[in-house]
Each structure stands twice: as C-alpha cells, then as structure tokens.
Design a protein around this motif. Structure first.
Motif, PDB file in Angstrom:
ATOM      1  N   LEU A  34       0.815  -1.206   0.000  1.00 18.21           N
ATOM      2  CA  LEU A  34       0.000   0.000   0.000  1.00 18.21           C
ATOM      3  C   LEU A  34       0.856   1.267   0.000  1.00 18.21           C
ATOM      4  CD1 LEU A  34      -3.002   0.689  -0.006  1.00 18.21           C
ATOM      5  CD2 LEU A  34      -2.935   0.747   2.469  1.00 18.21           C
ATOM      6  N   TRP A  38      -0.310   6.489  -5.612  1.00 14.63           N
ATOM      7  CA  TRP A  38      -1.340   5.826  -6.406  1.00 14.63           C
ATOM      8  C   TRP A  38      -2.121   6.870  -7.198  1.00 14.63           C
ATOM      9  CZ3 TRP A  38      -1.499   0.566  -6.404  1.00 14.63           C
ATOM     10  CH2 TRP A  38      -0.769  -0.080  -5.410  1.00 14.63           C
ATOM     11  N   ASP A  80      -7.927  -6.801   4.235  1.00 11.08           N
ATOM     12  CA  ASP A  80      -8.485  -5.986   3.152  1.00 11.08           C
ATOM     13  C   ASP A  80      -9.050  -4.656   3.645  1.00 11.08           C
ATOM     14  OD1 ASP A  80     -10.755  -6.773   4.495  1.00 11.08           O
ATOM     15  OD2 ASP A  80     -11.866  -7.312   2.686  1.00 11.08           O
ATOM     16  N   ASN A 104     -11.854   1.949   5.243  1.00 18.29           N
ATOM     17  CA  ASN A 104     -11.874   1.721   3.803  1.00 18.29           C
ATOM     18  C   ASN A 104     -11.392   0.308   3.530  1.00 18.29           C
ATOM     19  OD1 ASN A 104     -12.688   4.340   3.383  1.00 18.29           O
ATOM     20  ND2 ASN A 104     -10.651   5.091   2.975  1.00 18.29           N
ATOM     21  N   HIS A 105     -11.724  -0.175   2.345  1.00 22.90           N
ATOM     22  CA  HIS A 105     -11.315  -1.527   1.949  1.00 22.90           C
ATOM     23  C   HIS A 105     -10.470  -1.441   0.679  1.00 22.90           C
ATOM     24  CE1 HIS A 105     -13.875  -3.460   4.917  1.00 22.90           C
ATOM     25  NE2 HIS A 105     -14.696  -2.451   4.695  1.00 22.90           N
ATOM     26  N   TYR A 106      -9.606  -2.431   0.518  1.00 24.81           N
ATOM     27  CA  TYR A 106      -8.740  -2.465  -0.659  1.00 24.81           C
ATOM     28  C   TYR A 106      -8.605  -3.886  -1.180  1.00 24.81           C
ATOM     29  CZ  TYR A 106      -5.186  -4.005   2.691  1.00 24.81           C
ATOM     30  OH  TYR A 106      -4.491  -4.684   3.660  1.00 24.81           O
ATOM     31  N   PHE A 108      -5.952  -5.651  -4.021  1.00 26.26           N
ATOM     32  CA  PHE A 108      -4.844  -5.468  -4.954  1.00 26.26           C
ATOM     33  C   PHE A 108      -5.045  -6.323  -6.192  1.00 26.26           C
ATOM     34  CE2 PHE A 108      -2.590  -4.270  -1.032  1.00 26.26           C
ATOM     35  CZ  PHE A 108      -2.073  -3.054  -1.452  1.00 26.26           C
ATOM     36  N   VAL A 115      -4.860  -1.204  -7.443  1.00 23.15           N
ATOM     37  CA  VAL A 115      -5.655  -1.455  -6.244  1.00 23.15           C
ATOM     38  C   VAL A 115      -7.034  -0.832  -6.436  1.00 23.15           C
ATOM     39  CG1 VAL A 115      -4.868   0.607  -4.985  1.00 23.15           C
ATOM     40  CG2 VAL A 115      -5.634  -1.397  -3.708  1.00 23.15           C
ATOM     41  N   LYS A 116      -8.041  -1.525  -5.939  1.00 24.50           N
ATOM     42  CA  LYS A 116      -9.402  -1.000  -5.919  1.00 24.50           C
ATOM     43  C   LYS A 116      -9.698  -0.598  -4.482  1.00 24.50           C
ATOM     44  CE  LYS A 116     -14.114  -2.363  -7.030  1.00 24.50           C
ATOM     45  NZ  LYS A 116     -14.916  -3.482  -7.569  1.00 24.50           N
ATOM     46  N   LEU A 117     -10.031   0.679  -4.273  1.00 28.31           N
ATOM     47  CA  LEU A 117     -10.343   1.208  -2.953  1.00 28.31           C
ATOM     48  C   LEU A 117     -11.841   1.475  -2.873  1.00 28.31           C
ATOM     49  CD1 LEU A 117      -7.486   3.864  -2.683  1.00 28.31           C
ATOM     50  CD2 LEU A 117      -7.478   1.540  -1.774  1.00 28.31           C
ATOM     51  N   GLU A 133     -15.929   4.273  -4.838  1.00 27.24           N
ATOM     52  CA  GLU A 133     -15.056   3.204  -5.325  1.00 27.24           C
ATOM     53  C   GLU A 133     -14.085   3.830  -6.319  1.00 27.24           C
ATOM     54  OE1 GLU A 133     -15.925  -0.177  -8.515  1.00 27.24           O
ATOM     55  OE2 GLU A 133     -16.948  -0.531  -6.602  1.00 27.24           O
ATOM     56  N   ASN A 135     -10.450   3.023  -8.668  1.00 27.35           N
ATOM     57  CA  ASN A 135      -9.401   2.132  -9.158  1.00 27.35           C
ATOM     58  C   ASN A 135      -8.139   2.962  -9.320  1.00 27.35           C
ATOM     59  OD1 ASN A 135     -10.814  -0.432  -9.517  1.00 27.35           O
ATOM     60  ND2 ASN A 135     -12.050   0.732 -10.956  1.00 27.35           N
TER      61      ASN A 135
END
Length: 142
Positions: A34, A38, A80, A104-106, A108, A115-117, A133, A135
């Motif tokens: 992380l 990004w 996650d 928040n969630h992630y 990879f 990574v999708k947040l 959401e 990307n």
C-alpha cells in the motif's frame, strides 16, 4: 518435578515470543504494497500517497503544483481494510471528513501495481453519505 515444569513453561514462552515476532514481520510485509503513490484511473490528476510511517495524502495536480485535499494517518486493520484518521481537509468541501475516522477496503491486482479502494463517507449534515469506489494504479511520481 518443579524444575521440569519451569523449563517447559520457559520453552513455551520463548516459542510464543518468536512466533509473535514472526507474525508481526509477516503482516508488515503483507501491508507494505500500500505504501507509495497511487494515481486514480478515472481522474489522472488525482493521487493518494501512503507513507511507510502511516501518513496519507489525497491530492490533485494543478499545473505544476500538487494540492493536498485531505491528509492524516492510516493503519492497516485487516487483510483488506484500513482505518483513515483524517486530520486535514481543504476548506469548503462537500463532505466533512476532517476529524473523522473511516474504514476503507482495498483489493490489490495480481501484480500489486493496481488497487481498488472502496468506502463510505458522511456529508456535512451527517445524513448525506457517499459510497465510493476508485481504481488506482501505482506510479513513481506525480
């Protein structure tokens, strides 16, 4: 008999301490991807930077300048999920994030370069929420 029990307990304690050290190292390695800069895929002028010491900066590029919109601290709290503690935001934002914490969630990508947040934030009134959401792709610089 007492000496044998004491030795057995000492061995168990030493083994447990080695295992906990190993677990901490493994979790640090697992969370290290992380760290970095990004870039938002949909909005290429938008970035999130996560530092090794637990700080984050949301920013956007305006000409040659990088404008920080939000910053604070983050902490990995699961495989996650991470906790954001937002301590700064630009004035007059629609969503009042300063002095709040959000989970928040992630997820990879396989190469750890994307990574999708996802997360949910509250509006200034408290009733208006935004489920978001993004990307992101890892970059070397702004």
């Amino acid at each position: 008999m007492f000496k044998k029990c004491a030795k057995a307990i000492a061995v168990l304690l030493i083994t447990a301490s080695f295992q906990s050290c190993t677990t901490q190292k493994l979790s640090f390695k697992a969370n290290k991807p992380l760290v970095g800069i990004w870039q938002n895929i949909k909005e290429p002028a938008s970035f999130i930077t996560y530092t090794e010491d637990g700080h984050f900066y949301n920013s956007y590029k305006e000409g040659e300048n990088q404008v920080i919109t939000h910053s604070g601290n983050y902490k990995i709290i699961g495989n996650d999920a991470y906790l954001l503690d937002i301590t700064y935001e630009l004035p007059n934002r629609k969503y009042a994030l300063k002095d709040r914490q959000y989970i928040n969630h992630y997820v990879f990508g396989k190469d750890l370069k994307s990574v999708k947040l996802t997360g949910v934030v509250s509006g200034k009134s408290g009733s208006d929420t935004l489920k978001w959401e993004e990307n992101m792709v890892k970059v070397k610089s702004f």
